[in-house]
Design a protein around this motif. Structure first.
Motif, mmCIF file in Angstrom:
data_model
loop_
_atom_site.group_PDB
_atom_site.id
_atom_site.type_symbol
_atom_site.label_atom_id
_atom_site.label_comp_id
_atom_site.label_asym_id
_atom_site.label_seq_id
_atom_site.Cartn_x
_atom_site.Cartn_y
_atom_site.Cartn_z
ATOM 1 N N HIS A 47 0.878 -1.187 -0.102
ATOM 2 C CA HIS A 47 -0.173 -0.100 -0.080
ATOM 3 C C HIS A 47 0.936 1.167 0.065
ATOM 4 O O HIS A 47 2.003 1.458 0.663
ATOM 5 C CB HIS A 47 -0.692 -0.072 1.098
ATOM 6 N N GLU A 48 0.271 2.198 -0.723
ATOM 7 C CA GLU A 48 1.181 3.625 -0.947
ATOM 8 C C GLU A 48 1.475 4.329 0.479
ATOM 9 O O GLU A 48 2.304 5.117 0.619
ATOM 10 C CB GLU A 48 0.606 4.396 -1.843
ATOM 11 N N GLN A 49 0.594 4.149 1.638
ATOM 12 C CA GLN A 49 0.628 5.159 2.827
ATOM 13 C C GLN A 49 0.680 4.077 4.117
ATOM 14 O O GLN A 49 1.295 4.282 4.888
ATOM 15 C CB GLN A 49 -0.568 6.058 2.859
ATOM 16 N N ASN A 50 -0.108 3.086 3.841
ATOM 17 C CA ASN A 50 -0.098 2.269 5.364
ATOM 18 C C ASN A 50 0.924 0.991 5.123
ATOM 19 O O ASN A 50 1.426 0.727 3.976
ATOM 20 C CB ASN A 50 -1.689 1.525 5.494
ATOM 21 N N GLU A 51 1.226 0.631 6.177
ATOM 22 C CA GLU A 51 2.322 -0.622 6.147
ATOM 23 C C GLU A 51 1.573 -1.928 6.174
ATOM 24 O O GLU A 51 1.487 -2.762 7.138
ATOM 25 C CB GLU A 51 3.062 -0.643 7.625
ATOM 26 N N THR A 52 0.860 -1.896 4.997
ATOM 27 C CA THR A 52 -0.141 -3.197 4.351
ATOM 28 C C THR A 52 0.488 -3.639 3.157
ATOM 29 O O THR A 52 0.689 -2.741 2.228
ATOM 30 C CB THR A 52 -1.650 -2.813 4.546
ATOM 31 N N ALA A 53 0.094 -4.865 2.963
ATOM 32 C CA ALA A 53 0.762 -5.507 1.511
ATOM 33 C C ALA A 53 -0.229 -6.799 1.360
ATOM 34 O O ALA A 53 -0.674 -7.302 2.285
ATOM 35 C CB ALA A 53 2.219 -5.756 1.505
ATOM 36 N N GLU A 54 -0.443 -6.706 0.095
ATOM 37 C CA GLU A 54 -1.061 -8.171 -0.498
ATOM 38 C C GLU A 54 -0.070 -8.997 -1.189
ATOM 39 O O GLU A 54 0.643 -8.777 -1.837
ATOM 40 C CB GLU A 54 -2.092 -8.004 -1.353
ATOM 41 N N LEU A 55 0.036 -10.450 -0.709
ATOM 42 C CA LEU A 55 1.155 -11.130 -1.106
ATOM 43 C C LEU A 55 0.108 -12.428 -1.685
ATOM 44 O O LEU A 55 -0.900 -12.798 -1.534
ATOM 45 C CB LEU A 55 1.603 -11.775 0.013
ATOM 46 N N ARG A 56 0.580 -12.640 -3.269
ATOM 47 C CA ARG A 56 -0.197 -13.758 -3.829
ATOM 48 C C ARG A 56 1.034 -14.664 -4.459
ATOM 49 O O ARG A 56 2.313 -14.341 -4.429
ATOM 50 C CB ARG A 56 -0.766 -13.220 -5.230
ATOM 51 N N VAL A 57 0.589 -16.157 -4.361
ATOM 52 C CA VAL A 57 1.627 -16.835 -5.067
ATOM 53 C C VAL A 57 0.918 -17.712 -6.281
ATOM 54 O O VAL A 57 -0.282 -17.820 -6.269
ATOM 55 C CB VAL A 57 2.149 -18.045 -3.826
ATOM 56 N N SER A 58 1.830 -18.235 -7.137
ATOM 57 C CA SER A 58 1.399 -19.015 -8.264
ATOM 58 C C SER A 58 0.611 -20.218 -7.751
ATOM 59 O O SER A 58 1.151 -20.850 -6.860
ATOM 60 C CB SER A 58 2.338 -19.061 -9.572
ATOM 61 N N HIS A 59 0.206 -20.890 -8.746
ATOM 62 C CA HIS A 59 -0.423 -22.238 -8.456
ATOM 63 C C HIS A 59 0.607 -23.205 -8.557
ATOM 64 O O HIS A 59 0.742 -24.120 -7.757
ATOM 65 C CB HIS A 59 -1.184 -22.717 -9.629
ATOM 66 N N ASP A 60 1.768 -22.838 -9.526
ATOM 67 C CA ASP A 60 3.065 -23.626 -9.471
ATOM 68 C C ASP A 60 4.165 -23.396 -8.285
ATOM 69 O O ASP A 60 4.884 -24.280 -8.095
ATOM 70 C CB ASP A 60 3.855 -23.520 -10.611
ATOM 71 N N PHE A 61 3.721 -22.586 -7.413
ATOM 72 C CA PHE A 61 4.509 -22.309 -6.240
ATOM 73 C C PHE A 61 4.736 -23.559 -5.258
ATOM 74 O O PHE A 61 5.696 -23.649 -4.859
ATOM 75 C CB PHE A 61 4.332 -20.930 -5.547
ATOM 76 N N TRP A 62 3.604 -24.084 -5.154
ATOM 77 C CA TRP A 62 3.296 -24.960 -4.326
ATOM 78 C C TRP A 62 4.054 -26.287 -4.565
ATOM 79 O O TRP A 62 4.393 -27.052 -3.903
ATOM 80 C CB TRP A 62 2.004 -25.419 -3.899
ATOM 81 N N ARG A 63 4.368 -26.508 -5.870
ATOM 82 C CA ARG A 63 5.204 -27.739 -6.513
ATOM 83 C C ARG A 63 6.736 -27.464 -6.400
ATOM 84 O O ARG A 63 7.463 -28.345 -6.910
ATOM 85 C CB ARG A 63 4.374 -27.979 -7.834
ATOM 86 N N GLN A 64 7.099 -26.461 -6.106
ATOM 87 C CA GLN A 64 8.687 -25.898 -5.948
ATOM 88 C C GLN A 64 9.565 -26.571 -4.881
ATOM 89 O O GLN A 64 8.594 -26.748 -3.577
ATOM 90 C CB GLN A 64 8.988 -24.384 -6.154
#
Length: 135
Positions: A47-64
């Motif tokens: 986020h530009e002002q707050n100390e918040t963020a969204e994290l996404r992982v790919s479907h293939d992430f889990w197979r690594q």
């Protein structure tokens, strides 16, 4: 009897531990179940002002491998360290104009990605490996 956490709960716990290790625990990271961009194992949007963020992982992430998962997540959490610098540069887009921005922005993005990636490669091996349930 304790219930077993699913992979998303394990991911939340692992990211919280990463935040503590990387000294960005004041940030509130929300892990969304929406997949990251197709070109990335994961992505984070601060986020530009707050100390918040969204994290996404790919479907293939889990197979690594756990080693790659650790490096990817370290990389994404390290983006919080550079987030304010990146946002300051992004705010210059209108002042630069379309032509200059088109020349400058890809160079800046590549430079910051290389920096964050280098730091992740140095730091990640010092951190515990994740142990996410396989899909």
């Amino acid at each position: 009897m304790a219930t077993k956490r699913d992979r998303w709960e394990e991911l939340e716990a692992y990211v919280a531990n990463l935040q503590a290790a990387l000294n960005v625990a004041t940030w509130k990271i929300t892990i969304t179940r929406e997949a990251s961009d197709v070109e990335a194992w994961a992505d984070i949007n601060a986020h530009e002002q707050n100390e918040t963020a969204e994290l996404r992982v790919s479907h293939d992430f889990w197979r690594q491998t756990p080693e790659l998962q650790r490096e990817v997540l370290t990389h994404e959490v390290l983006h919080l360290v550079t987030a304010r610098l990146d946002q300051t540069v992004e705010a210059l887009e209108d002042a630069f104009g379309k032509i200059l921005w088109a020349l400058f922005e890809p160079q800046y993005e590549n430079a910051t990605e290389r920096t964050v990636d280098h730091l992740a490669k140095v730091i990640a091996p010092t951190l515990p490996l994740p142990n996410f349930p396989k899909p």
